[in-house]
Design a protein around this motif. Structure first.
Motif, PDB file in Angstrom:
ATOM      1  N   HIS A  10       0.866  -1.179   0.000  1.00 52.29           N
ATOM      2  CA  HIS A  10       0.000   0.000   0.000  1.00 52.29           C
ATOM      3  C   HIS A  10       0.903   1.230   0.000  1.00 52.29           C
ATOM      4  CE1 HIS A  10      -3.052   2.908   0.731  1.00 52.29           C
ATOM      5  NE2 HIS A  10      -3.984   1.962   0.599  1.00 52.29           N
ATOM      6  N   HIS A  12       0.496   4.260   0.809  1.00 56.74           N
ATOM      7  CA  HIS A  12       0.330   5.247   1.872  1.00 56.74           C
ATOM      8  C   HIS A  12       0.884   4.671   3.166  1.00 56.74           C
ATOM      9  CE1 HIS A  12      -2.526   8.037   4.314  1.00 56.74           C
ATOM     10  NE2 HIS A  12      -1.308   8.521   4.237  1.00 56.74           N
ATOM     11  N   GLY A  14       1.908   4.185   7.008  1.00 58.14           N
ATOM     12  CA  GLY A  14       1.330   4.496   8.299  1.00 58.14           C
ATOM     13  C   GLY A  14       0.366   3.476   8.859  1.00 58.14           C
ATOM     14  N   GLY A  15       0.064   2.444   8.115  1.00 58.68           N
ATOM     15  CA  GLY A  15      -0.727   1.356   8.672  1.00 58.68           C
ATOM     16  C   GLY A  15      -2.200   1.634   8.868  1.00 58.68           C
ATOM     17  N   GLN A  16      -2.773   2.577   8.159  1.00 60.89           N
ATOM     18  CA  GLN A  16      -4.165   2.961   8.374  1.00 60.89           C
ATOM     19  C   GLN A  16      -5.158   2.295   7.428  1.00 60.89           C
ATOM     20  OE1 GLN A  16      -4.947   4.992  10.947  1.00 60.89           O
ATOM     21  NE2 GLN A  16      -2.800   5.058  11.486  1.00 60.89           N
ATOM     22  N   HIS A  17      -4.699   1.474   6.528  1.00 64.11           N
ATOM     23  CA  HIS A  17      -5.562   0.945   5.481  1.00 64.11           C
ATOM     24  C   HIS A  17      -5.838  -0.542   5.686  1.00 64.11           C
ATOM     25  CE1 HIS A  17      -5.333   4.695   3.295  1.00 64.11           C
ATOM     26  NE2 HIS A  17      -4.068   4.735   3.671  1.00 64.11           N
ATOM     27  N   HIS A  20      -3.048  -3.006   5.379  1.00 64.45           N
ATOM     28  CA  HIS A  20      -2.200  -3.139   6.568  1.00 64.45           C
ATOM     29  C   HIS A  20      -2.821  -4.112   7.575  1.00 64.45           C
ATOM     30  CE1 HIS A  20      -0.953   0.817   4.917  1.00 64.45           C
ATOM     31  NE2 HIS A  20       0.247   0.296   5.151  1.00 64.45           N
ATOM     32  N   ALA A  21      -4.136  -4.019   7.756  1.00 63.96           N
ATOM     33  CA  ALA A  21      -4.817  -4.937   8.679  1.00 63.96           C
ATOM     34  C   ALA A  21      -4.723  -6.381   8.184  1.00 63.96           C
ATOM     35  CB  ALA A  21      -6.281  -4.520   8.842  1.00 63.96           C
ATOM     36  N   GLN A  24      -1.211  -7.633   8.785  1.00 65.01           N
ATOM     37  CA  GLN A  24      -1.015  -7.881  10.219  1.00 65.01           C
ATOM     38  C   GLN A  24      -1.690  -9.188  10.639  1.00 65.01           C
ATOM     39  OE1 GLN A  24       1.021  -6.239  12.197  1.00 65.01           O
ATOM     40  NE2 GLN A  24       0.554  -7.571  13.920  1.00 65.01           N
TER      41      GLN A  24
END
Length: 191
Positions: A10, A12, A14-17, A20-21, A24
């Motif tokens: 991704h 972008h 910062g792990g906000q999308h 990212h989930a 994880q």
């Protein structure tokens, strides 16, 4: 137990999308099953975009060499990115172009056909998209994903390559939870 490299595509940072989930959840499933996991977050790396094909014969930057080492040490790759304009985001393509520098992905064979340097590694490609995945596959032919699988991963020797296309990612929280559970299960199996 396997060594796994998750390549977070991704663009972008910062792990906000949701990508990212998903990554994880995959990592947690893998680590919980005893696998070793390293993550390359492409958006957090600093590298140039190639503008001259002659640069592909030059060694890459130290940042890319470090990423190559992580990939070389892995037995399984999990690559995740959102579908942008029918294919991978430009940053993901630029990253893999850097991977092609200095003969990391391929060596030129005497007869002109490249030899893949990543044989012995499997991959899971996870692509998120707003449209239904079946529409991308049936109506649009999933050309962006197919091209990445064959012209980059496949030619580099990676196989088998499995894919998970997640369409309509803005669906209900219940559907997203099912996908996160699926990722954890795939991570536990290193698939």
């Amino acid at each position: 137990m396997s060594d796994i490299c998750i390549i977070q595509g991704h663009p972008h940072f910062g792990g906000q999308h949701f990508c990212h989930a998903l990554a994880q959840a995959y990592k947690e499933g893998a680590v919980g099953a005893g696998h070793h996991v390293e993550i390359i977050d492409i958006a957090g790396l600093s590298f140039d975009i190639l503008r001259d094909p002659a640069l592909m014969s030059e060694p890459p930057s130290d940042v890319i060499i470090h990423a190559e080492t992580t990939i070389r040490d892995a037995e399984h790759l999990m690559i995740i990115y959102p579908l942008w304009l029918g294919t991978m985001p430009a940053l993901v393509k630029a990253f893999f172009e850097q991977m092609a520098c200095g003969a990391f992905l391929l060596n030129n064979a005497a007869k002109g056909w490249p030899v893949g340097n990543l044989k012995g590694r499997s991959a899971r490609l996870v692509v998120t998209m707003g449209m239904p995945a079946v529409a991308y596959e049936v109506l649009l032919g999933a050309h962006g994903v197919r091209g990445f699988e064959s012209a980059i991963l496949g030619i580099a020797g990676v196989g088998p390559i499995r894919e998970t296309l997640l369409g309509g990612v803005e669906r209900s929280a219940k559907q997203r939870e099912k996908w996160l559970t699926k990722m954890a299960d795939l991570g536990a199996k290193a698939r």
